[in-house]
Each structure stands twice: as structure tokens, then as C-alpha cells.
Design an enzyme around this catalytic site. Structure first.
Site, PDB file in Angstrom:
ATOM      1  N   ARG A  30       2.632  -2.361   2.207  1.00 49.67           N
ATOM      2  CA  ARG A  30       3.525  -3.218   1.444  1.00 49.67           C
ATOM      3  C   ARG A  30       3.406  -4.632   2.009  1.00 49.67           C
ATOM      4  O   ARG A  30       3.098  -4.815   3.178  1.00 49.67           O
ATOM      5  CB  ARG A  30       4.974  -2.751   1.586  1.00 49.67           C
ATOM      6  CG  ARG A  30       5.250  -1.393   0.998  1.00 49.67           C
ATOM      7  CD  ARG A  30       6.685  -0.951   1.294  1.00 49.67           C
ATOM      8  NE  ARG A  30       6.948   0.338   0.684  1.00 49.67           N
ATOM      9  CZ  ARG A  30       6.762   1.513   1.300  1.00 49.67           C
ATOM     10  NH1 ARG A  30       6.324   1.544   2.538  1.00 49.67           N
ATOM     11  NH2 ARG A  30       7.017   2.641   0.672  1.00 49.67           N
ATOM     12  N   LYS A  89      10.118   0.011   4.230  1.00 47.71           N
ATOM     13  CA  LYS A  89      11.084   0.253   3.156  1.00 47.71           C
ATOM     14  C   LYS A  89      11.618   1.675   3.230  1.00 47.71           C
ATOM     15  O   LYS A  89      12.812   1.914   3.063  1.00 47.71           O
ATOM     16  CB  LYS A  89      10.389   0.008   1.813  1.00 47.71           C
ATOM     17  CG  LYS A  89      11.232   0.263   0.608  1.00 47.71           C
ATOM     18  CD  LYS A  89      10.419  -0.007  -0.650  1.00 47.71           C
ATOM     19  CE  LYS A  89      11.152   0.436  -1.892  1.00 47.71           C
ATOM     20  NZ  LYS A  89      10.339   0.237  -3.095  1.00 47.71           N
ATOM     21  N   HIS A 136       1.960  -6.422  -4.490  1.00 39.75           N
ATOM     22  CA  HIS A 136       1.807  -4.968  -4.635  1.00 39.75           C
ATOM     23  C   HIS A 136       0.373  -4.550  -4.949  1.00 39.75           C
ATOM     24  O   HIS A 136       0.023  -3.376  -4.837  1.00 39.75           O
ATOM     25  CB  HIS A 136       2.752  -4.470  -5.730  1.00 39.75           C
ATOM     26  CG  HIS A 136       2.813  -2.978  -5.836  1.00 39.75           C
ATOM     27  ND1 HIS A 136       3.349  -2.175  -4.851  1.00 39.75           N
ATOM     28  CD2 HIS A 136       2.377  -2.140  -6.804  1.00 39.75           C
ATOM     29  CE1 HIS A 136       3.246  -0.908  -5.214  1.00 39.75           C
ATOM     30  NE2 HIS A 136       2.666  -0.859  -6.394  1.00 39.75           N
ATOM     31  N   ARG A 192      -1.580  -2.488  -2.244  1.00 43.71           N
ATOM     32  CA  ARG A 192      -1.079  -1.111  -2.130  1.00 43.71           C
ATOM     33  C   ARG A 192      -1.538  -0.273  -3.323  1.00 43.71           C
ATOM     34  O   ARG A 192      -2.066   0.825  -3.161  1.00 43.71           O
ATOM     35  CB  ARG A 192       0.446  -1.151  -2.034  1.00 43.71           C
ATOM     36  CG  ARG A 192       1.093   0.179  -1.746  1.00 43.71           C
ATOM     37  CD  ARG A 192       2.565  -0.059  -1.391  1.00 43.71           C
ATOM     38  NE  ARG A 192       3.312   1.158  -1.249  1.00 43.71           N
ATOM     39  CZ  ARG A 192       3.291   1.956  -0.191  1.00 43.71           C
ATOM     40  NH1 ARG A 192       2.523   1.659   0.837  1.00 43.71           N
ATOM     41  NH2 ARG A 192       4.031   3.042  -0.140  1.00 43.71           N
ATOM     42  N   HIS A 237       4.462   7.162   1.179  1.00 39.46           N
ATOM     43  CA  HIS A 237       5.390   7.223   0.048  1.00 39.46           C
ATOM     44  C   HIS A 237       6.507   8.205   0.372  1.00 39.46           C
ATOM     45  O   HIS A 237       6.257   9.260   0.966  1.00 39.46           O
ATOM     46  CB  HIS A 237       4.681   7.703  -1.219  1.00 39.46           C
ATOM     47  CG  HIS A 237       4.215   6.606  -2.103  1.00 39.46           C
ATOM     48  ND1 HIS A 237       3.100   6.728  -2.890  1.00 39.46           N
ATOM     49  CD2 HIS A 237       4.699   5.367  -2.352  1.00 39.46           C
ATOM     50  CE1 HIS A 237       2.923   5.611  -3.576  1.00 39.46           C
ATOM     51  NE2 HIS A 237       3.881   4.778  -3.260  1.00 39.46           N
ATOM     52  N   TYR A 267       0.661   6.943  -9.866  1.00 34.53           N
ATOM     53  CA  TYR A 267      -0.657   6.312  -9.757  1.00 34.53           C
ATOM     54  C   TYR A 267      -1.755   7.288 -10.164  1.00 34.53           C
ATOM     55  O   TYR A 267      -2.697   6.917 -10.841  1.00 34.53           O
ATOM     56  CB  TYR A 267      -0.917   5.838  -8.323  1.00 34.53           C
ATOM     57  CG  TYR A 267      -0.013   4.733  -7.879  1.00 34.53           C
ATOM     58  CD1 TYR A 267      -0.343   3.404  -8.118  1.00 34.53           C
ATOM     59  CD2 TYR A 267       1.168   5.004  -7.211  1.00 34.53           C
ATOM     60  CE1 TYR A 267       0.477   2.380  -7.698  1.00 34.53           C
ATOM     61  CE2 TYR A 267       2.003   3.979  -6.785  1.00 34.53           C
ATOM     62  CZ  TYR A 267       1.654   2.676  -7.026  1.00 34.53           C
ATOM     63  OH  TYR A 267       2.470   1.668  -6.611  1.00 34.53           O
TER      64      TYR A 267
END
Length: 185
Positions: free
Chosen positions: A24, A52, A134, A137, A159, A168
Site C-alpha cells: 500500500r 491498514k 493503488h 498493489r 489481505h 482481483y
């Protein structure tokens, strides 16, 4: 191709490390030199102190292997950035003045700065489309999707849920399975 100079050296390291690690933009800005560990196989392990997903600060490590080509190798780019900038501790990715002076403010790049670098470098490379913080990533995940299992990719990019990674994978599967262009209509 980037013009030589300290900003380009930093940006090459930022872009290749960001893409290889699926980091990130906030993680790139928060990386510290002390959290790098170069390993005998030529790779580097990067410890993220906080992310995050990990607000408590338990930490997470990601290993980057050497690249196949010198000009796109994240480990080589990182070594060149460290040697050129002479950064020994503190924030890894920092601001650089227009005269090539690396700032020693004790702060790394913020997310907006990383975003601006990505946009500027993709424009300079002649790439079209929407690029942002982004993109590194997302690019990492999309590049790995055809070659790795969803669980492997989820673990690499850290994740929180399988569903995040699955979004994705579905996009990649649709693009890979779109054979209608071969019909010749």
C-alpha cells in the site's frame, strides 16, 4: 526510462519495491531502513511494523526476491537507492529536493506523495489510463494471479480476507477467458 538523478533513483526503488511487494502507498511511506534484512539468496525481507490491516502493530514480513532483469530488480534498485542516498536509518523513502538533496526530516513520504510519483512516472513513460497509489498493489496481484493460488497471493499482500483477493482474481479470469477476439468477427 527515467533521467538520472536522485529523484529517479528513489522513484525506481519505490516503484519496483511497491510492485514486487504489493505494498500500500502508506506502507511504502512508513518503511524504515532498520526494517530491511538482505538475505543470502540475494533477496530482501521487509518488516512492516503497522499496516491498514494491522493497526495494533504486530508486524508482518514480506520477502522480495531478486528480479530477472537488472533494470527492474527491486532488490538492486533498493541497494542503489540506499548507496546513492547514503541513508543509514529512519524512513526509507523520503523527499528529494529539485537539486537532488535527500531530506532528513525524520518523516517518510506520505500517501499523497507516493500517489503523485506514480502518476508522474506513468505519464512520463507514456502510459495511458488511470494510475494511482493503488496501482502498484493492484498490478502485483494481477501479475501473480495467473501463476499463484489465491491463498498465496492473499498471504503475500497481506489481505485481510479471501474476498479482497478474489475480486482481483475474477477480473483476471474474465480477461484470460475472453477468447471471443479469436473468432474474427
Amino acid at each position: 526510462v527515467m533521467t538520472p538523478g536522485m529523484k529517479a533513483t528513489r522513484d525506481i526503488a519505490l516503484l519496483t519495491v511497491g510492485m514486487a511487494g504489493g505494498f500500500r502507498r502508506s506502507e511504502l511511506g512508513a518503511m524504515l531502513v532498520e526494517d530491511l534484512r538482505f538475505v543470502p539468496d540475494g533477496g530482501v525481507v521487509i518488516r512492516l511494523r503497522r499496516s491498514k490491516k494491522d493497526q495494533e502493530g504486530r508486524g508482518h514480513e514480506r520477502k522480495l526476491s531478486p528480479g530477472q532483469f537488472a533494470h527492474t530488480c527491486p532488490v538492486q534498485a533498493l541497494r542503489v537507492w540506499l548507496a546513492s542516498s547514503q541513508i543509514k536509518s529512519g524512513p526509507l523513502f523520503r523527499g528529494v529536493s529539485r537539486h537532488g538533496k535527500v531530506y532528513d526530516t525524520g518523516r517518510g513520504l506520505n500517501g499523497r506523495s507516493v500517489d503523485k510519483i506514480i502518476r508522474a512516472r506513468t505519464r512520463a513513460a507514456g502510459l495511458t489510463g488511470h494510475f494511482s497509489g493503488h496501482s502498484l498493489r493492484a498490478g502485483c496481484i494481477n501479475a501473480l494471479a495467473p501463476m499463484r493460488t489465491q491463498m498465496q497471493v492473499q498471504k503475500h499482500v497481506d489481505h485481510a480476507s479471501a474476498e479482497s483477493t478474489a475480486r482481483y482474481f475474477r477480473t483476471v479470469e474474465i480477461e484470460m477467458s475472453n477468447i471471443t477476439k479469436d473468432i474474427g468477427l
